[in-house]
Design an enzyme around this catalytic site. Structure first.
Site, PDB file in Angstrom:
ATOM      1  N   ARG A 152       3.346   7.573  -0.467  1.00 49.96           N
ATOM      2  CA  ARG A 152       4.512   8.781  -0.237  1.00 49.96           C
ATOM      3  C   ARG A 152       5.340   8.601  -1.152  1.00 49.96           C
ATOM      4  O   ARG A 152       5.361   9.762  -2.043  1.00 49.96           O
ATOM      5  CB  ARG A 152       4.898   9.158   1.350  1.00 49.96           C
ATOM      6  CG  ARG A 152       6.002  10.612   1.290  1.00 49.96           C
ATOM      7  CD  ARG A 152       6.473  10.497   2.680  1.00 49.96           C
ATOM      8  NE  ARG A 152       5.538  10.190   4.047  1.00 49.96           N
ATOM      9  CZ  ARG A 152       5.091  11.085   4.539  1.00 49.96           C
ATOM     10  NH1 ARG A 152       5.049  12.114   3.988  1.00 49.96           N
ATOM     11  NH2 ARG A 152       3.652  10.442   5.419  1.00 49.96           N
ATOM     12  N   GLU A 189       0.744  -0.914  -0.278  1.00 49.51           N
ATOM     13  CA  GLU A 189       0.343  -0.038  -0.362  1.00 49.51           C
ATOM     14  C   GLU A 189       1.449   1.295   0.284  1.00 49.51           C
ATOM     15  O   GLU A 189       1.083   1.934   1.064  1.00 49.51           O
ATOM     16  CB  GLU A 189      -0.881   0.025   1.316  1.00 49.51           C
ATOM     17  CG  GLU A 189      -1.486  -0.935   1.115  1.00 49.51           C
ATOM     18  CD  GLU A 189      -2.351  -1.070   3.256  1.00 49.51           C
ATOM     19  OE1 GLU A 189      -2.052  -0.569   3.358  1.00 49.51           O
ATOM     20  OE2 GLU A 189      -3.474  -1.934   2.369  1.00 49.51           O
ATOM     21  N   TYR A 212       3.773  18.130  11.064  1.00 53.01           N
ATOM     22  CA  TYR A 212       4.399  17.338  11.246  1.00 53.01           C
ATOM     23  C   TYR A 212       6.436  17.819  11.544  1.00 53.01           C
ATOM     24  O   TYR A 212       7.413  17.254  12.013  1.00 53.01           O
ATOM     25  CB  TYR A 212       4.512  15.855  10.504  1.00 53.01           C
ATOM     26  CG  TYR A 212       3.482  15.698   9.967  1.00 53.01           C
ATOM     27  CD1 TYR A 212       2.897  15.359  10.936  1.00 53.01           C
ATOM     28  CD2 TYR A 212       3.319  15.665   9.373  1.00 53.01           C
ATOM     29  CE1 TYR A 212       1.540  14.296  10.346  1.00 53.01           C
ATOM     30  CE2 TYR A 212       2.090  15.062   8.775  1.00 53.01           C
ATOM     31  CZ  TYR A 212       1.052  14.802   9.102  1.00 53.01           C
ATOM     32  OH  TYR A 212       0.233  13.498   8.526  1.00 53.01           O
ATOM     33  N   TYR A 230       0.399  13.570   0.785  1.00 50.08           N
ATOM     34  CA  TYR A 230      -0.271  15.004   1.989  1.00 50.08           C
ATOM     35  C   TYR A 230       0.228  16.239   2.040  1.00 50.08           C
ATOM     36  O   TYR A 230       0.629  16.856   3.022  1.00 50.08           O
ATOM     37  CB  TYR A 230       1.088  14.341   3.052  1.00 50.08           C
ATOM     38  CG  TYR A 230       0.560  12.546   3.349  1.00 50.08           C
ATOM     39  CD1 TYR A 230      -0.358  12.154   3.599  1.00 50.08           C
ATOM     40  CD2 TYR A 230       1.896  11.500   3.087  1.00 50.08           C
ATOM     41  CE1 TYR A 230      -0.996  10.849   3.752  1.00 50.08           C
ATOM     42  CE2 TYR A 230       1.685  10.061   2.921  1.00 50.08           C
ATOM     43  CZ  TYR A 230       0.432   9.412   3.521  1.00 50.08           C
ATOM     44  OH  TYR A 230       0.374   8.511   3.156  1.00 50.08           O
ATOM     45  N   CYS A 257      -2.978  33.479  10.200  1.00 50.36           N
ATOM     46  CA  CYS A 257      -2.663  34.080  11.620  1.00 50.36           C
ATOM     47  C   CYS A 257      -2.599  33.507  12.861  1.00 50.36           C
ATOM     48  O   CYS A 257      -3.472  33.018  13.592  1.00 50.36           O
ATOM     49  CB  CYS A 257      -4.010  35.281  11.954  1.00 50.36           C
ATOM     50  SG  CYS A 257      -3.692  36.729  10.714  1.00 50.36           S
ATOM     51  N   ARG A 292       1.894  20.149   6.226  1.00 55.27           N
ATOM     52  CA  ARG A 292       3.018  19.159   6.644  1.00 55.27           C
ATOM     53  C   ARG A 292       3.992  19.954   7.558  1.00 55.27           C
ATOM     54  O   ARG A 292       4.459  19.380   9.147  1.00 55.27           O
ATOM     55  CB  ARG A 292       3.992  18.314   6.069  1.00 55.27           C
ATOM     56  CG  ARG A 292       2.668  17.621   4.685  1.00 55.27           C
ATOM     57  CD  ARG A 292       3.223  16.243   4.144  1.00 55.27           C
ATOM     58  NE  ARG A 292       3.921  15.342   4.333  1.00 55.27           N
ATOM     59  CZ  ARG A 292       5.714  15.475   5.375  1.00 55.27           C
ATOM     60  NH1 ARG A 292       6.296  16.984   4.432  1.00 55.27           N
ATOM     61  NH2 ARG A 292       6.207  15.303   5.626  1.00 55.27           N
TER      62      ARG A 292
END
Ligand SMILES: *Cc1c(COP(=O)(O)O)cnc(C)c1O
Length: 418
Positions: free
Chosen positions: A278, A275, A318, A372, A343, A314
């Site tokens: 990325r 599967e 992360y 992503y 903001c 991202r």
């Protein structure tokens, strides 16, 4: 390898100058390269040459754009979906129902019914309760649902906590120690045809060691289940292979990953399912943005771009790194903080970063934004939903229209009692 490169001093996607896309479509905009998607799809498959029986299912959540899915469908990929919405996208892109696997801890009864009605290939069950629900619904429809049981192997994937999925306290799958009992009970139920197990320990993995540890545990479990009389024909090894967000990072190659899988699964005598998300889509896309202005900072200037955390979440989510490059670099460098207009201080793409010198009005890209990226976009701060473009050689097409703030506002209404 990707197909974003400087031609005559100007950054291109394949043969298309990114400046032309910005002129015609505006910014921010995601730009995908078909040749890169196809190359990654092929390289991943070639890496698995040593695995005789395999099935490839692109993780739709990494990039659910219909045109992207169509490219991958034509390359022989099925889909790994985690919602009814993703299932409908995979079908709309032309993926065969039999090539679709359905993962996720929160499949609803409606989603399960819909997936059964469309005839998907496999359910990846994440709990005994879900397995019981699937069995009951399938039985009531006169069907037998092909399924595997997702195992949580309690392995630390060594990746960011928010994209780690294989530790015992993560919500995914069932523990190794309870797996055989649940497998045994579910396999008794009418309506369900259990045929194996699944594992997916996390994303952006930069070492093969946690995968080897997880696959080893799965191999032992498969042997144990067979020892108890179960017929195991499928093992789903998930996705997770990392990509180089920074030039000097060195994730395992698909060939190295494939060699590991071939070695570990040699005696499994099962169809091995994959599967990848990325590793297929990440480097096949950039987020094209325009510098609004450069504002002085205490130490370094702030480069304020027209892309923000609502377009590419991202970094905020992360602390992720995305390389930043000018579309027409002049050869000089500057140190800057790169921020969007939203903001929140979290709307920061980079601090103290050595980048191509840019000024107000210049175009630039965030690299490795094909996975992503657009899929996580929101309209926070009443910004539009970012557009997407697919490049193919010297042509390009808008594959997702920009959704304007006015269109988003049009979906709301004020009750007449206000
Ligand atoms: C997210 C996910 C994937 C894809 O992960 P990548 O790191 O993008 O390869 C595969 N399988 C499952 C179950 C997932 O949740």
């Amino acid at each position: 390898m990707d197909h974003f490169s400087l031609i005559g001093g100007q950054l291109h996607a394949e043969q298309v100058p990114l400046a032309r896309i910005a002129d015609e479509v505006g910014s921010p905009v995601y730009v995908y390269s078909r040749a890169t998607l196809e190359r990654h799809a092929d390289v991943f498959r070639e890496g698995l040459a040593g695995v005789p029986r395999k099935h490839l299912a692109f993780a739709v959540k990494s990039n659910p754009n219909l045109a992207v899915l169509k490219v991958l469908a034509k390359r022989g990929y099925g889909a790994d979906v985690v919602s009814g919405g993703e299932l409908d996208r995979a079908l709309a892109a032309g993926m065969a129902p039999a090539d679709i696997v359905f993962s996720g801890v929160g499949k609803t009864a409606d989603e399960i019914r819909h997936a059964l009605a469309t005839g998907i290939g496999q359910f990846n069950i994440e709990s005994e309760e879900e397995g019981e629900m699937l069995a009951a619904i399938a039985d009531s429809m006169g069907l037998t649902a092909a399924a595997v049981l997702r195992i949580n192997p309690d392995v630390d994937a060594g990746t960011h906590a928010k994209i780690s999925t294989g530790k015992a306290d993560n919500k995914f799958g069932v523990g190794l120690h309870v797996g055989p009992g649940i497998y045994g009970r579910l396999s008794q139920l009418p309506g369900i045809g259990l045929r194996g197990v699944a594992v997916h320990i996390g994303s952006q993995l930069l070492s093969l060691d946690p995968l080897e540890a997880a696959f080893g545990k799965i191999g032992q479990l498969v042997a144990d289940l067979r020892g108890s009389g179960h017929i195991i024909t499928h093992v789903d090894l998930g996705g997770g292979l990392g990509v180089p967000y920074q030039a000097d990072s060195n994730p395992p190659s698909p060939a190295e990953y494939g060699a590991l899988v071939a070695r570990v699964t040699r005696d499994w005598d099962a169809t091995i399912q994959f599967e990848p998300g990325r590793v297929i889509a990440g480097n096949a896309g950039v987020l094209l943005t325009r510098v609004i202005r450069v504002k002085p900072g205490i130490k370094h200037p702030f480069v304020v771009v027209d892309a923000a955390m609502n377009d590419l979440a991202r970094p905020a989510l992360y602390d992720a790194w995305h390389d930043f490059e000018a579309v027409v670099p002049d050869g000089t460098r500057m140190t800057a903080n790169i921020v969007g207009p939203v903001c929140e201080s979290g709307d920061t793409f980079a601090m103290n970063r050595d980048i191509d010198t840019v000024a107000a009005g210049d175009l630039a890209v965030f690299r490795t934004a094909g996975a992503y990226g657009a899929t996580m976009a929101s309209s926070y701060n009443s910004r539009g939903i970012v557009a997407e473009v697919l490049v193919d050689g010297d042509r390009f097409a808008v594959v997702a229209n920009r959704i304007t703030p006015a269109e988003i506002m049009a979906a709301e209404q004020v009750p007449d009692w206000l």
